[in-house]
Design a protein around this motif. Structure first.
Motif, PDB file in Angstrom:
ATOM      1  N   ASN A 114       0.835  -1.208   0.000  1.00  0.00           N
ATOM      2  CA  ASN A 114       0.000   0.000   0.000  1.00  0.00           C
ATOM      3  C   ASN A 114       0.868   1.257   0.000  1.00  0.00           C
ATOM      4  O   ASN A 114       0.529   2.255  -0.664  1.00  0.00           O
ATOM      5  CB  ASN A 114      -0.920   0.009   1.222  1.00  0.00           C
ATOM      6  CG  ASN A 114      -1.998  -1.054   1.154  1.00  0.00           C
ATOM      7  OD1 ASN A 114      -2.284  -1.587   0.077  1.00  0.00           O
ATOM      8  ND2 ASN A 114      -2.604  -1.376   2.289  1.00  0.00           N
ATOM      9  N   LEU A 115       1.983   1.221   0.734  1.00  0.00           N
ATOM     10  CA  LEU A 115       2.884   2.368   0.769  1.00  0.00           C
ATOM     11  C   LEU A 115       3.501   2.590  -0.613  1.00  0.00           C
ATOM     12  O   LEU A 115       3.569   3.730  -1.103  1.00  0.00           O
ATOM     13  CB  LEU A 115       3.984   2.143   1.816  1.00  0.00           C
ATOM     14  CG  LEU A 115       5.064   3.233   1.916  1.00  0.00           C
ATOM     15  CD1 LEU A 115       4.453   4.556   2.367  1.00  0.00           C
ATOM     16  CD2 LEU A 115       6.184   2.799   2.855  1.00  0.00           C
ATOM     17  N   GLU A 116       3.951   1.516  -1.232  1.00  0.00           N
ATOM     18  CA  GLU A 116       4.536   1.636  -2.569  1.00  0.00           C
ATOM     19  C   GLU A 116       3.520   2.213  -3.554  1.00  0.00           C
ATOM     20  O   GLU A 116       3.863   3.050  -4.402  1.00  0.00           O
ATOM     21  CB  GLU A 116       5.034   0.263  -3.045  1.00  0.00           C
ATOM     22  CG  GLU A 116       6.267  -0.226  -2.296  1.00  0.00           C
ATOM     23  CD  GLU A 116       6.682  -1.625  -2.717  1.00  0.00           C
ATOM     24  OE1 GLU A 116       7.894  -1.878  -2.843  1.00  0.00           O
ATOM     25  OE2 GLU A 116       5.771  -2.482  -2.922  1.00  0.00           O
ATOM     26  N   ALA A 117       2.272   1.770  -3.428  1.00  0.00           N
ATOM     27  CA  ALA A 117       1.225   2.263  -4.337  1.00  0.00           C
ATOM     28  C   ALA A 117       0.987   3.750  -4.121  1.00  0.00           C
ATOM     29  O   ALA A 117       0.819   4.516  -5.081  1.00  0.00           O
ATOM     30  CB  ALA A 117      -0.056   1.463  -4.116  1.00  0.00           C
ATOM     31  N   SER A 118       0.961   4.176  -2.840  1.00  0.00           N
ATOM     32  CA  SER A 118       0.699   5.598  -2.570  1.00  0.00           C
ATOM     33  C   SER A 118       1.855   6.482  -3.021  1.00  0.00           C
ATOM     34  O   SER A 118       1.662   7.629  -3.423  1.00  0.00           O
ATOM     35  CB  SER A 118       0.432   5.801  -1.072  1.00  0.00           C
ATOM     36  OG  SER A 118       1.608   5.599  -0.309  1.00  0.00           O
ATOM     37  N   LEU A 119       3.059   5.941  -2.989  1.00  0.00           N
ATOM     38  CA  LEU A 119       4.242   6.710  -3.415  1.00  0.00           C
ATOM     39  C   LEU A 119       4.481   6.614  -4.918  1.00  0.00           C
ATOM     40  O   LEU A 119       5.217   7.429  -5.485  1.00  0.00           O
ATOM     41  CB  LEU A 119       5.487   6.206  -2.663  1.00  0.00           C
ATOM     42  CG  LEU A 119       5.520   6.416  -1.140  1.00  0.00           C
ATOM     43  CD1 LEU A 119       6.751   5.738  -0.544  1.00  0.00           C
ATOM     44  CD2 LEU A 119       5.493   7.890  -0.787  1.00  0.00           C
ATOM     45  N   GLY A 120       3.908   5.577  -5.513  1.00  0.00           N
ATOM     46  CA  GLY A 120       4.147   5.348  -6.937  1.00  0.00           C
ATOM     47  C   GLY A 120       5.567   4.897  -7.209  1.00  0.00           C
ATOM     48  O   GLY A 120       6.118   5.158  -8.290  1.00  0.00           O
ATOM     49  N   GLN A 121       6.172   4.212  -6.223  1.00  0.00           N
ATOM     50  CA  GLN A 121       7.562   3.772  -6.358  1.00  0.00           C
ATOM     51  C   GLN A 121       7.708   2.353  -5.830  1.00  0.00           C
ATOM     52  O   GLN A 121       7.073   1.969  -4.842  1.00  0.00           O
ATOM     53  CB  GLN A 121       8.503   4.687  -5.552  1.00  0.00           C
ATOM     54  CG  GLN A 121       8.464   6.140  -5.942  1.00  0.00           C
ATOM     55  CD  GLN A 121       9.132   6.393  -7.280  1.00  0.00           C
ATOM     56  OE1 GLN A 121       9.910   5.570  -7.782  1.00  0.00           O
ATOM     57  NE2 GLN A 121       8.835   7.540  -7.894  1.00  0.00           N
ATOM     58  N   LYS A 122       8.583   1.574  -6.453  1.00  0.00           N
ATOM     59  CA  LYS A 122       8.942   0.258  -5.937  1.00  0.00           C
ATOM     60  C   LYS A 122      10.061   0.453  -4.918  1.00  0.00           C
ATOM     61  O   LYS A 122      11.111   1.027  -5.224  1.00  0.00           O
ATOM     62  CB  LYS A 122       9.439  -0.650  -7.063  1.00  0.00           C
ATOM     63  CG  LYS A 122       8.343  -1.383  -7.805  1.00  0.00           C
ATOM     64  CD  LYS A 122       7.782  -2.474  -6.904  1.00  0.00           C
ATOM     65  CE  LYS A 122       6.896  -3.430  -7.717  1.00  0.00           C
ATOM     66  NZ  LYS A 122       6.283  -4.414  -6.847  1.00  0.00           N
TER      67      LYS A 122
ATOM     68  N   THR B  16      15.446  -1.312  -3.461  1.00  0.00           N
ATOM     69  CA  THR B  16      15.777  -0.644  -4.719  1.00  0.00           C
ATOM     70  C   THR B  16      16.612   0.594  -4.382  1.00  0.00           C
ATOM     71  O   THR B  16      16.789   0.951  -3.210  1.00  0.00           O
ATOM     72  CB  THR B  16      14.500  -0.208  -5.451  1.00  0.00           C
ATOM     73  OG1 THR B  16      13.805   0.759  -4.633  1.00  0.00           O
ATOM     74  CG2 THR B  16      13.583  -1.393  -5.707  1.00  0.00           C
ATOM     75  N   GLY B  17      17.124   1.256  -5.401  1.00  0.00           N
ATOM     76  CA  GLY B  17      17.893   2.470  -5.156  1.00  0.00           C
ATOM     77  C   GLY B  17      17.083   3.517  -4.428  1.00  0.00           C
ATOM     78  O   GLY B  17      17.542   4.138  -3.446  1.00  0.00           O
ATOM     79  N   LYS B  18      15.826   3.751  -4.886  1.00  0.00           N
ATOM     80  CA  LYS B  18      14.972   4.725  -4.223  1.00  0.00           C
ATOM     81  C   LYS B  18      14.535   4.223  -2.845  1.00  0.00           C
ATOM     82  O   LYS B  18      14.351   5.007  -1.914  1.00  0.00           O
ATOM     83  CB  LYS B  18      13.765   5.025  -5.097  1.00  0.00           C
ATOM     84  CG  LYS B  18      14.138   5.819  -6.352  1.00  0.00           C
ATOM     85  CD  LYS B  18      12.923   6.263  -7.119  1.00  0.00           C
ATOM     86  CE  LYS B  18      13.354   7.119  -8.339  1.00  0.00           C
ATOM     87  NZ  LYS B  18      12.193   7.586  -9.106  1.00  0.00           N
ATOM     88  N   GLY B  19      14.400   2.907  -2.736  1.00  0.00           N
ATOM     89  CA  GLY B  19      14.045   2.334  -1.428  1.00  0.00           C
ATOM     90  C   GLY B  19      15.156   2.561  -0.410  1.00  0.00           C
ATOM     91  O   GLY B  19      14.887   2.859   0.757  1.00  0.00           O
TER      92      GLY B  19
END
Length: 293
Positions: free
Chosen positions: A41-49, A61-64
């Motif tokens: 759900n957090l990934e979906a709200s941020l639009g990032q993996k 991931t790098g952004k993670g």
């Protein structure tokens, strides 16, 4: 930008630290599925993996990785700020001999509690040797004599000052006792230190046996003396109130010079409870006119 769901942020931070949903679930007391769903759900709200899911765990991931660095620091600051607001638990563990606990400490304990209501005092009644590193004890009182180990700080609270005492009711019908040998004609009350046995033995030159009643604690022998059952021996410091109240009368005093006495002992350089330990030690020593320093 709207803040993300904080439950999801916490789940992500925990999973990122462990790189494992199962371990994160154990720490957060949730199911593994609930943690995984919160992260999704957090990934979906941020639009990032934020994670790459692998067969044997997780990989950021790098952004993670960048997000975790900031989130971890932020949650750490929140924890620290909360800890500063929350009252700190203050506790001290005191180990004292059983008779010292019941006869001296308990009648005076309310005074210490009134002076230091924030300190939770745990009293352990024991005569065993204490290991400050493993027993969780902060301060002990023991009947002992110097020298003590170099890593320990000790202060004598009171000399042993052994006295023989009896009740007025007992003395009204008891034979006189002008010397130690005269006590062979008395009923003698003895604790585990066996002072009567050491001084008189079982038979003297007259062949007259010693009449002994034995108790495993000084408090019990003194209670028997108070009820008129005989003559007990005890450190004067423990029975001073009984003597002042006239419930017991001193009929003999040991004049032997010795360094044996009641000592307060603690680590010279204690750990985190040092301040509260020293407050207790200072109060305890002050009751006897001694200084903890």
């Amino acid at each position: 930008m709207r803040l993300p769901n904080l439950n999801g942020v916490r789940a992500f931070e925990c999973a990122a630290r462990h790189l494992n949903f199962r371990l994160a679930a154990e720490e957060l007391n949730l199911t593994q599925g609930a943690v995984a769903q919160q992260v999704r759900n957090l990934e979906a709200s941020l639009g990032q993996k934020l994670f790459v899911r692998k067969a044997r765990g997780l990989e950021l991931t790098g952004k993670g990785t960048a997000y975790f660095t900031e989130i971890h620091a932020a949650l750490t600051r929140i924890d620290q700020a909360t800890a500063q607001l929350a009252p700190q638990s203050r506790s001290v563990v005191l180990s004292v001999p059983p008779s010292f606990a019941s006869m001296w400490l308990m009648p005076r304990l309310a005074e210490f509690e009134a002076l230091h209501p924030d300190i939770e005092l745990q009293v352990i009644a024991s005569e065993q040797l204490s290991d400050f590193d493993t027993d969780g004890v902060d301060l002990v009182v023991r009947q002992a004599s110097p020298p003590f180990a170099p890593n320990l700080k000790s202060v004598q609270l009171a000399p042993l000052n052994l006295v023989a005492v009896a009740s007025l009711a007992y003395l009204e019908t008891a034979p006189p006792a002008e010397s130690l040998e005269d006590f062979r004609a008395h009923r003698l009350l003895e604790n585990s230190h066996r002072h009567w046995r050491q001084w008189l033995g079982s038979d003297g030159d007259t062949g007259k046996p010693v009449r002994l009643s034995r108790f495993n604690q000084t408090a019990l022998a003194i209670a028997a003396a108070r009820s008129g059952r005989g003559v007990a021996i005890a450190p004067e410091a423990l029975i001073e109130p009984d003597i002042k109240a006239g419930e017991l009368v001193i009929v003999w005093r040991d004049q032997t010079e010795t360094e044996i006495g009641f000592y307060a002992v603690g680590l010279a350089r204690p750990g985190g409870s040092a301040k509260d330990r020293d407050l207790l030690a200072g109060w305890l020593c002050g009751q006897f006119g001694a200084g903890w320093g």
